[in-house]
Design a protein around this motif. Structure first.
Motif, PDB file in Angstrom:
ATOM      1  N   GLU A  98      69.907 -24.884  45.369  1.00 26.26           N
ATOM      2  CA  GLU A  98      68.863 -24.447  44.435  1.00 26.26           C
ATOM      3  C   GLU A  98      68.635 -25.415  43.280  1.00 26.26           C
ATOM      4  OE1 GLU A  98      71.760 -23.102  44.712  1.00 26.26           O
ATOM      5  OE2 GLU A  98      72.600 -22.655  42.743  1.00 26.26           O
ATOM      6  N   ILE A 126      71.115 -25.796  31.603  1.00 28.89           N
ATOM      7  CA  ILE A 126      70.623 -24.498  32.087  1.00 28.89           C
ATOM      8  C   ILE A 126      69.189 -24.684  32.533  1.00 28.89           C
ATOM      9  CG2 ILE A 126      70.024 -22.166  31.343  1.00 28.89           C
ATOM     10  CD1 ILE A 126      72.499 -22.363  29.486  1.00 28.89           C
ATOM     11  N   THR A 127      68.953 -24.525  33.821  1.00 27.59           N
ATOM     12  CA  THR A 127      67.613 -24.788  34.346  1.00 27.59           C
ATOM     13  C   THR A 127      66.954 -23.541  34.918  1.00 27.59           C
ATOM     14  OG1 THR A 127      68.493 -25.412  36.494  1.00 27.59           O
ATOM     15  CG2 THR A 127      68.170 -27.187  34.903  1.00 27.59           C
ATOM     16  N   SER A 128      67.630 -22.392  34.844  1.00 29.28           N
ATOM     17  CA  SER A 128      66.979 -21.166  35.300  1.00 29.28           C
ATOM     18  C   SER A 128      67.471 -20.002  34.443  1.00 29.28           C
ATOM     19  CB  SER A 128      67.272 -20.914  36.781  1.00 29.28           C
ATOM     20  OG  SER A 128      68.607 -20.513  36.942  1.00 29.28           O
ATOM     21  N   PRO A 129      66.643 -18.961  34.301  1.00 28.16           N
ATOM     22  CA  PRO A 129      67.064 -17.816  33.479  1.00 28.16           C
ATOM     23  C   PRO A 129      68.365 -17.195  33.991  1.00 28.16           C
ATOM     24  CG  PRO A 129      64.731 -17.632  34.072  1.00 28.16           C
ATOM     25  CD  PRO A 129      65.279 -18.784  34.844  1.00 28.16           C
ATOM     26  N   LYS A 130      68.570 -17.237  35.313  1.00 24.52           N
ATOM     27  CA  LYS A 130      69.779 -16.629  35.867  1.00 24.52           C
ATOM     28  C   LYS A 130      71.039 -17.320  35.369  1.00 24.52           C
ATOM     29  CE  LYS A 130      71.007 -17.258  40.155  1.00 24.52           C
ATOM     30  NZ  LYS A 130      71.049 -17.152  41.617  1.00 24.52           N
ATOM     31  N   GLN A 131      70.989 -18.663  35.300  1.00 30.70           N
ATOM     32  CA  GLN A 131      72.169 -19.409  34.836  1.00 30.70           C
ATOM     33  C   GLN A 131      72.556 -18.991  33.426  1.00 30.70           C
ATOM     34  OE1 GLN A 131      70.333 -23.260  35.813  1.00 30.70           O
ATOM     35  NE2 GLN A 131      72.379 -23.939  36.305  1.00 30.70           N
ATOM     36  N   LEU A 132      71.525 -18.790  32.602  1.00 33.99           N
ATOM     37  CA  LEU A 132      71.748 -18.410  31.206  1.00 33.99           C
ATOM     38  C   LEU A 132      72.586 -17.131  31.139  1.00 33.99           C
ATOM     39  CD1 LEU A 132      70.626 -19.318  28.360  1.00 33.99           C
ATOM     40  CD2 LEU A 132      68.887 -17.565  28.661  1.00 33.99           C
ATOM     41  N   ASN A 183      74.814 -23.567  44.378  1.00 29.05           N
ATOM     42  CA  ASN A 183      75.308 -22.577  45.331  1.00 29.05           C
ATOM     43  C   ASN A 183      74.839 -22.938  46.730  1.00 29.05           C
ATOM     44  OD1 ASN A 183      76.225 -20.233  46.589  1.00 29.05           O
ATOM     45  ND2 ASN A 183      74.380 -19.095  46.056  1.00 29.05           N
TER      46      ASN A 183
END
Lengths: 435, 145
Positions: free
Chosen positions: A226, A105-111, A223
């Motif tokens: 990114e 998980i490399t971004s808050p959105k993925q979390l 996607n």
């Protein structure tokens, strides 16, 4: 000052609500075919998310089929049954697998997105095996654990006596013996495959008709770039592996997620279904079905549907956009096509003999939902004609809140009946002529 | 009814505030630096770094903002006009940062240039708040850092 703060807060809340409730304008039929309407791309504060909750199939519930067809369950109780391979002796191999879960998980959105998507039952790990189904005298199939301890397998092909399985990190080769119900030969590591991150983890597999090449669909690692473009090496591509030398090359590129491949029986051309990019609109970008040209570039990530530039990718590459080939046939936005199979033989009713079956695993980021069905697209002179006809439906409840199953791999038995692997309902379905 | 006697805010509250309040300030300044680097280089780790900094900054802002809310607006704590101005600027900065966290949820360059502008706005509002609260305000009991 207080008032202006209040205004700002309420304005922000309104923006969030509005973007979250955005509805798609086009239905799949309107956005299918050679020239799909493509609305303007937009950016979201909160992209739409609509994920039905997995309930599976209760008792004798089944999907519905079009008139003139019937559907029966041939086996269930799998762990993410994704691909089916009928063998010459009448056995059927079922590939069970799911994401390796190695993408960090490399971004808050993925979390947040991971937690939401898990509700549909499409997430999680498990399977990692091949099950053999052997027909019994009473017409049922008996299940045998055939190969275990695989690494997120997806594609499977039999070439002569060699069974190839596409793990997420490489091709394995086994020596196939028709009498066995458990694979006795050791796995031979045949070639490796791009395996960093594995954002799109499935490796689809198709052997050439002369048995000399293997074609591997490798999905992108993001996607739309990114995760950095350096992790996209040999990704979003169909690789061609030469069996004799084990060398490989990029056969076609810029195909965001080539999830399934098949040969068009009349022209002998290679066709693919591919999943296109998200988060620029509920009606963008349509997933597609296309023939692949040797050396062709299909746009990802720089452009979609030919020369429609995606501004999210920096630096831009006008030199590549110029070369981007427009796909042959749109399937509708976010339908998530995961299976493609050209109809062969005359076991199915006449209207299903000349064309291709496509399975749509279904959308998670669009309202109303799209996909969640198997369709048939007629072909004439090697080209698709007319809109996709629904063949198998009823994977979602009428109110779009519950998910019974979702179709992935497709294949035909010798009698012509169509097999559908359902990785949410964990069932293999057989669709055949009603009489 | 006897009016509540006016009194200074408790020392522990100011102490806790002084310890926690610089965390979001630093996070938002760092996010601005990362956004500026991403805007100029398109190197993806910077925009992902900025996205995390915004989320951490917002989470770290919750406790100091709640303390500030009480200390600024409860009549018995005698907050000065300067402190109230500081509160307002900082509140606006937090709103900009919330927007910005969503903008940073977009993929790759879709976060730009809006994300960079919102980062600039957030830091400018925080700086204005600090100037108003410290430089312009009277050196009274309510002066916070």
């Amino acid at each position: 000052m207080y008032k202006s703060t209040l205004l700002l807060v309420s304005g922000m809340a309104a923006a969030l609500v509005l973007s979250g409730c955005e509805k798609a304008d086009l239905d799949t039929a309107q956005q299918s075919g050679a020239q799909p309407p493509l609305p303007e791309a937009k950016n979201y504060l909160v992209p739409p998310i609509h994920v039905p909750t997995r309930v599976g199939w209760q008792n004798d519930e089944t999907p519905q089929v079009a008139e003139g067809l019937k559907i029966t369950k041939i086996a269930d109780g799998f762990e993410h049954s994704r691909q089916v391979l009928p063998l010459p002796n009448g056995d059927i191999l079922v590939v069970e697998g799911n994401s390796p879960g190695t993408a960090s998980i490399t971004s808050p959105k993925q979390l947040i997105a991971n937690k939401v998507k898990a509700r549909s039952g499409k997430g999680g790990t498990g399977g990692n095996r091949v099950t053999l189904l052997r027909p019994q005298n009473d017409g049922s199939y008996r299940k045998y654990p055939y190969i275990e301890h695989l690494n997120s397998p997806f594609g499977i092909q039999l070439v002569g006596d060699d069974l190839y399985i596409a793990n997420t990190d490489g091709l394995l080769r086994y020596h196939y013996r028709p009498d066995e119900t458990k694979m006795s030969s050791e796995a031979e590591a045949f070639t490796d495959l791009p395996s960093t991150i594995n954002h799109h983890w499935t490796k689809s597999l198709l052997a050439s008709q002369d048995g000399r090449k293997l074609y591997v669909g490798v999905g992108s690692n993001s996607n739309v770039g990114e995760n950095g473009l350096e992790v996209e090496y040999r990704r979003a591509a169909v690789l061609e592996v030469d069996i004799a030398s084990r060398s490989s090359r990029i056969f076609a590129s810029g195909v965001r997620n080539p999830t399934a491949l098949d040969w068009e029986p009349n022209t002998g051309k290679l066709w693919v279904v591919a999943n296109e990019r998200d988060e620029i609109g509920s009606d963008l970008v349509p997933d597609y079905l296309t023939s692949l040209q040797d050396g062709g570039f299909y746009g990802w990530p720089y452009s979609y549907y030919g020369q429609h530039v995606d501004t999210r990718v920096q630096p831009q590459r006008p030199d590549l956009v110029e070369k981007a080939i427009t796909p042959d046939y749109a399937l509708g936005s976010h339908v998530a096509a995961l299976g493609v199979h050209f109809s062969r033989g005359d076991g199915l009713p006449e209207q299903y003999r000349h064309g291709v079956f496509v399975s749509e695993h279904g959308s998670w980021n669009r309202s109303p939902l799209s996909g969640y069905r198997v369709t048939f697209i007629s072909f004439s002179e090697g080209k698709p004609t007319g809109p996709p006809q629904p063949v198998v439906t009823g994977f979602i409840s009428d109110d779009e809140s519950e998910l019974h199953g979702a179709p992935v791999g497709l294949a035909q038995l010798q009698d012509g009946s169509l097999l559908v692997a359902d990785d949410v309902g964990n069932t293999i379905w057989k669709v055949s002529a009603a009489n | 009814m006897t009016p509540t006697p006016s009194r200074p805010a408790p020392r522990w509250a100011w102490l806790l505030f002084a310890l926690l309040d610089p965390i979001p300030y630093g996070a938002f300044v760092a996010a601005l630096i990362f956004d500026a680097i991403y805007y100029n280089t398109a190197t993806i780790m910077y925009v992902k770094g900025a996205a995390w900094l915004l989320v951490f900054g917002l989470l770290a802002a919750i406790i100091p903002r709640l303390i500030n809310l009480f200390l600024t607006w409860m009549p018995r704590y005698r907050a000065s006009a300067a402190t109230r101005l500081d509160f307002m600027f900082t509140a606006l900065a937090i709103i900009a940062a919330i927007f910005n966290a969503f903008v940073h949820g977009r993929d790759a360059f879709a976060a730009m240039p809006t994300g960079l502008w919102l980062s600039i706005l957030t830091v400018v509002l925080l700086v204005l708040g600090r100037l108003a609260g410290n430089a312009c305000g009277p050196k009274g009991e309510d002066r916070h850092v």
